[in-house]
Design a protein around this motif. Structure first.
Motif, PDB file in Angstrom:
ATOM      1  N   ILE A  62     -22.017   6.663  16.698  1.00 34.09           N
ATOM      2  CA  ILE A  62     -21.399   7.501  15.675  1.00 34.09           C
ATOM      3  C   ILE A  62     -21.097   6.678  14.422  1.00 34.09           C
ATOM      4  CG2 ILE A  62     -19.311   8.783  15.083  1.00 34.09           C
ATOM      5  CD1 ILE A  62     -19.239   9.811  17.957  1.00 34.09           C
ATOM      6  N   GLN A  63     -20.560   5.507  14.643  1.00 35.86           N
ATOM      7  CA  GLN A  63     -20.200   4.660  13.506  1.00 35.86           C
ATOM      8  C   GLN A  63     -21.430   4.217  12.729  1.00 35.86           C
ATOM      9  OE1 GLN A  63     -16.833   2.224  14.159  1.00 35.86           O
ATOM     10  NE2 GLN A  63     -16.029   4.181  14.831  1.00 35.86           N
ATOM     11  N   ASN A  64     -22.502   3.954  13.453  1.00 31.72           N
ATOM     12  CA  ASN A  64     -23.705   3.477  12.790  1.00 31.72           C
ATOM     13  C   ASN A  64     -24.482   4.587  12.110  1.00 31.72           C
ATOM     14  OD1 ASN A  64     -23.400   0.758  13.385  1.00 31.72           O
ATOM     15  ND2 ASN A  64     -24.188   1.080  15.450  1.00 31.72           N
ATOM     16  N   GLY A  65     -24.016   5.801  12.282  1.00 34.57           N
ATOM     17  CA  GLY A  65     -24.667   6.913  11.610  1.00 34.57           C
ATOM     18  C   GLY A  65     -26.120   7.033  12.013  1.00 34.57           C
ATOM     19  N   ASP A  66     -26.949   7.292  11.038  1.00 35.38           N
ATOM     20  CA  ASP A  66     -28.344   7.587  11.323  1.00 35.38           C
ATOM     21  C   ASP A  66     -29.104   6.402  11.873  1.00 35.38           C
ATOM     22  OD1 ASP A  66     -27.415   9.720  10.072  1.00 35.38           O
ATOM     23  OD2 ASP A  66     -28.852   9.748   8.419  1.00 35.38           O
ATOM     24  N   ARG A  67     -28.746   5.243  11.385  1.00 35.28           N
ATOM     25  CA  ARG A  67     -29.553   4.062  11.706  1.00 35.28           C
ATOM     26  C   ARG A  67     -30.089   4.091  13.134  1.00 35.28           C
ATOM     27  NH1 ARG A  67     -25.464   0.016   9.568  1.00 35.28           N
ATOM     28  NH2 ARG A  67     -24.501   2.042   9.143  1.00 35.28           N
ATOM     29  N   GLN A  68     -31.382   4.168  13.227  1.00 34.07           N
ATOM     30  CA  GLN A  68     -32.011   4.344  14.525  1.00 34.07           C
ATOM     31  C   GLN A  68     -32.149   3.024  15.266  1.00 34.07           C
ATOM     32  OE1 GLN A  68     -31.835   6.963  16.037  1.00 34.07           O
ATOM     33  NE2 GLN A  68     -33.826   7.950  16.106  1.00 34.07           N
ATOM     34  N   PHE A  69     -31.077   2.582  15.873  1.00 34.00           N
ATOM     35  CA  PHE A  69     -31.208   1.439  16.758  1.00 34.00           C
ATOM     36  C   PHE A  69     -32.178   1.796  17.866  1.00 34.00           C
ATOM     37  CE2 PHE A  69     -27.171  -0.152  15.088  1.00 34.00           C
ATOM     38  CZ  PHE A  69     -27.485  -1.492  15.008  1.00 34.00           C
ATOM     39  N   PRO A  70     -32.877   0.829  18.379  1.00 33.05           N
ATOM     40  CA  PRO A  70     -33.617   1.143  19.593  1.00 33.05           C
ATOM     41  C   PRO A  70     -32.578   1.509  20.641  1.00 33.05           C
ATOM     42  CG  PRO A  70     -33.560  -1.237  19.208  1.00 33.05           C
ATOM     43  CD  PRO A  70     -33.011  -0.576  17.979  1.00 33.05           C
ATOM     44  N   GLY A 124     -35.478   8.774  25.093  1.00 33.38           N
ATOM     45  CA  GLY A 124     -35.251   7.671  24.179  1.00 33.38           C
ATOM     46  C   GLY A 124     -33.848   7.675  23.625  1.00 33.38           C
ATOM     47  N   VAL A 125     -32.875   7.760  24.528  1.00 33.20           N
ATOM     48  CA  VAL A 125     -31.502   7.918  24.110  1.00 33.20           C
ATOM     49  C   VAL A 125     -30.655   6.883  24.853  1.00 33.20           C
ATOM     50  CG1 VAL A 125     -30.865   9.554  25.916  1.00 33.20           C
ATOM     51  CG2 VAL A 125     -29.874   9.781  23.652  1.00 33.20           C
ATOM     52  N   ASN A 126     -29.497   6.541  24.310  1.00 26.64           N
ATOM     53  CA  ASN A 126     -28.633   5.577  24.986  1.00 26.64           C
ATOM     54  C   ASN A 126     -28.205   6.105  26.346  1.00 26.64           C
ATOM     55  OD1 ASN A 126     -28.627   3.666  22.937  1.00 26.64           O
ATOM     56  ND2 ASN A 126     -26.864   4.590  21.906  1.00 26.64           N
ATOM     57  N   THR A 127     -28.233   5.248  27.338  1.00 30.26           N
ATOM     58  CA  THR A 127     -27.864   5.701  28.670  1.00 30.26           C
ATOM     59  C   THR A 127     -27.025   4.666  29.400  1.00 30.26           C
ATOM     60  OG1 THR A 127     -29.934   4.803  29.539  1.00 30.26           O
ATOM     61  CG2 THR A 127     -29.910   7.142  29.032  1.00 30.26           C
ATOM     62  N   VAL A 128     -26.221   5.162  30.319  1.00 23.61           N
ATOM     63  CA  VAL A 128     -25.476   4.290  31.228  1.00 23.61           C
ATOM     64  C   VAL A 128     -25.784   4.758  32.643  1.00 23.61           C
ATOM     65  CG1 VAL A 128     -23.242   3.377  31.890  1.00 23.61           C
ATOM     66  CG2 VAL A 128     -23.623   4.124  29.538  1.00 23.61           C
ATOM     67  N   VAL A 129     -26.297   3.872  33.431  1.00 22.57           N
ATOM     68  CA  VAL A 129     -26.633   4.247  34.803  1.00 22.57           C
ATOM     69  C   VAL A 129     -26.162   3.186  35.788  1.00 22.57           C
ATOM     70  CG1 VAL A 129     -28.674   5.626  34.231  1.00 22.57           C
ATOM     71  CG2 VAL A 129     -28.889   3.155  34.577  1.00 22.57           C
ATOM     72  N   LEU A 130     -26.074   3.625  37.015  1.00 24.18           N
ATOM     73  CA  LEU A 130     -25.830   2.685  38.099  1.00 24.18           C
ATOM     74  C   LEU A 130     -27.188   2.176  38.553  1.00 24.18           C
ATOM     75  CD1 LEU A 130     -23.441   1.843  40.102  1.00 24.18           C
ATOM     76  CD2 LEU A 130     -24.593   3.349  41.703  1.00 24.18           C
ATOM     77  N   ASP A 131     -27.189   0.980  39.125  1.00 23.34           N
ATOM     78  CA  ASP A 131     -28.423   0.504  39.730  1.00 23.34           C
ATOM     79  C   ASP A 131     -28.542   1.162  41.095  1.00 23.34           C
ATOM     80  OD1 ASP A 131     -30.598  -0.797  40.763  1.00 23.34           O
ATOM     81  OD2 ASP A 131     -30.069  -2.728  39.871  1.00 23.34           O
ATOM     82  N   ASP A 132     -29.014   2.376  41.101  1.00 25.33           N
ATOM     83  CA  ASP A 132     -29.099   3.160  42.337  1.00 25.33           C
ATOM     84  C   ASP A 132     -30.074   2.526  43.325  1.00 25.33           C
ATOM     85  OD1 ASP A 132     -28.516   5.518  40.097  1.00 25.33           O
ATOM     86  OD2 ASP A 132     -27.572   5.886  42.039  1.00 25.33           O
ATOM     87  N   TYR A 133     -31.126   1.959  42.775  1.00 25.28           N
ATOM     88  CA  TYR A 133     -32.099   1.288  43.627  1.00 25.28           C
ATOM     89  C   TYR A 133     -31.407   0.193  44.430  1.00 25.28           C
ATOM     90  CZ  TYR A 133     -35.956  -1.816  44.892  1.00 25.28           C
ATOM     91  OH  TYR A 133     -36.822  -2.616  45.579  1.00 25.28           O
ATOM     92  N   LEU A 134     -30.658  -0.631  43.721  1.00 24.92           N
ATOM     93  CA  LEU A 134     -29.979  -1.743  44.379  1.00 24.92           C
ATOM     94  C   LEU A 134     -28.966  -1.245  45.406  1.00 24.92           C
ATOM     95  CD1 LEU A 134     -29.514  -4.768  44.580  1.00 24.92           C
ATOM     96  CD2 LEU A 134     -27.876  -4.585  42.692  1.00 24.92           C
TER      97      LEU A 134
END
Lengths: 338, 338
Positions: A311-319, A157-167
DNA sequence: CTGAAAGCGCTAACAT
DNA sequence: ATGTTAGCGCTTTCAG
């Protein structure tokens, strides 16, 4: 050895207080032009250098981020790192790079070192070995921002950056089919890593969508040169060997290329070949190896942007967010049957 | 978000003072076994993590070293970095890696960032552009240990680790001569860098010692692929083109290889080829490229050892030392006329 | 062997 | 717009 000067030295010389100096140096809004200039000049004259350690201790922000990659000398990772550094520079952050060498123990140890250093955030791509993710979870516990890229775990449940490996896989295999290949093998990677799972899935779906059968017998595992070398040997001994290989790694594709040549077969006429990652050496091979570019530099920038936002948003738990980049199929001679 | 615990928290829980906890955690000799164990246990229980920032501020030692390389994705540098990391791990230091991308401005900016971070020392290899060394001198002024490797400046009077580039070049050219080459060209690098100067010098001396003439006309400059590509074109248009090239870089050797093939000449029969650095791709070329290995990992270890020595010795101005590593000529097909 | 006290250099309320 | 004050978390004399 000019004893290092502090804001107090500057303050004394200017007959103001340390706070004023600090504010002037940090571009605080409510400070007069005159003092700001005086302070800046004196700072330069005294060879003052901001003490980030002290600043970090007081403010709770170190302005350091940690980056952990399996290994820095894989072109993909070094390009991602360079993207991260570019963005970090823009934002005034320092970057600590660590390598896991694909070992779980190193990864864990590095995370702990970064925590001790009180980095503001971590960008990481997981070690091949890693199947226990508690050390990453610990970052969240300790309130340290985390962004994963490429080799990620969705469940964290963490921010991620991925390639569309499937595609990417789907496009590669479709391209091979259009070139007339009828029996396409796949070199796969460990299936607990998302990227290799996705590549296998794209391979299967492309076969299915084009009415070709899936044959377990021509899926081999391993992403290093020797794997490609050995697996290709085995494949060529089959009664009905493949007429193409889509490899999840440029390195195993290279190994395959060596085996194919050793058997005096032609590429791409007898066996067509596509790799994955656009390692620089692929364009120097003979024939040049078709492959898939992962927009690595952009991936680094995107990951850094996500991190700095967090980091800037601090704790605020964005989805948590996931950024998906598009792959780019690079068709070269190894897969082009004119 | 478990609020981070401090030595005071541990102290309170154990009814001792923070100093005792600090000492216990740091393996201070005069502390009882019992308290040490109690402290360690409690620390673990409370999820305590040493705050290196605070420790650094108080003690004046950050336990961080900076490493600056022109670029991390050249195999040579990444292997050196990995050697440095190994040694740093052993010694309990963290490593910050910066890249200059061969630009003087970046190099200067990075050094300043490292100074602000109060690193204990810096290991660097200079940017190609750099000809002004005041930013390195500043490190010494600020009392920060410095070790240079590979691309160094002798006049800075600083600890250095270098390869015997002269010997490497000498061996390479001697080998070509033994293979029957009579007219050996050289791809050189910028001459303000020691490494390229030494390689040219070794080239010249080898020619001389074997009774071959030195001909300015077949010395070309440039270390990138395109340089090799273009320079080789020019050389092949000469009325008496070379029958071999000793390149100061694997990359320009690769460029040359492409041009030679485009002219349908054979390697090594028509033109023999040797590069420098043992980049991994060299062994995959056809024919595999002869080159010179620089023992990069060992170079990293040696540099780190010099640095840690200097850090431990503090101010004491040892006369600066230079460690010289031996090159290793790797003879492959590109230079082997059977 | 442990405690008390001071301070590394900076920032950030809170005051004025 | 600037000064006052306190303290981030740790190490390190100095005492005992």
């Amino acid at each position: 050895m000019s004893k290092k000067s502090t804001i107090h030295d500057i303050a004394k010389a200017l007959n103001v207080t340390a706070s004023t100096v600090s504010r002037a140096l940090n571009g605080h809004p409510r400070i007069s032009e005159r003092t700001r200039e005086a302070v800046e000049e004196m700072a330069k004259e005294m060879g003052y250098q901001h003490n980030q350690i002290a600043s970090a201790l007081r403010s709770g922000r170190s302005n350091i981020i940690g980056v952990m990659v399996p290994t820095a000398d894989r072109s993909f990772f070094s390009r991602v790192v360079s993207g991260i550094e570019d963005e970090a520079n823009r934002m005034g952050f320092n970057v600590i790079i660590c390598q896991s060498n694909d070992r779980y123990e190193n990864e864990k140890r590095n995370i702990e070192a970064l925590l001790r250093l009180r980095v503001d955030g971590v960008i990481a791509s997981m070690a091949k070995e890693t199947q226990d993710y508690t050390h990453f979870a610990e970052l969240k516990n300790k309130n340290t921002a985390l962004v994963l890229f490429d080799r990620v775990n969705e469940k964290l449940g963490v921010n991620t950056v991925v390639l569309d490996d499937y595609l990417g896989a789907y496009q590669a295999v479709s391209h091979l089919i259009k070139q007339g290949c009828k029996r396409i093998a796949h070199f796969a990677g460990v299936q607990h890593l998302n990227i290799y799972r996705e590549r296998l899935r794209g391979y299967k779906d492309a076969l299915k969508d084009h009415g070709l059968p899936f044959d377990e017998q021509i899926v081999a595992y391993g992403v290093y040169i020797e794997d490609g070398f050995n697996n290709m040997k085995t494949l060529l001994q089959l009664s009905n060997p493949p007429d193409a290989v889509f490899s999840a790694s440029d390195f195993s594709a290279l190994g395959a290329m060596q085996t194919i040549k050793a058997h005096s077969l032609r590429i791409p006429q007898d066996v067509a070949l596509i790799g994955f990652a656009n390692e620089p050496f692929t364009s120097f091979l003979e024939p040049p190896l078709s492959t898939i570019d992962q927009h690595s530099h952009e991936m680094g920038i995107a990951a850094a942007q996500l991190l700095f936002e967090a980091i800037q948003n601090g704790d605020r738990q964005f989805p948590s967010r996931t950024i998906v980049l598009n792959p780019e199929l690079l068709v070269r001679k190894s897969s082009l049957r004119v």
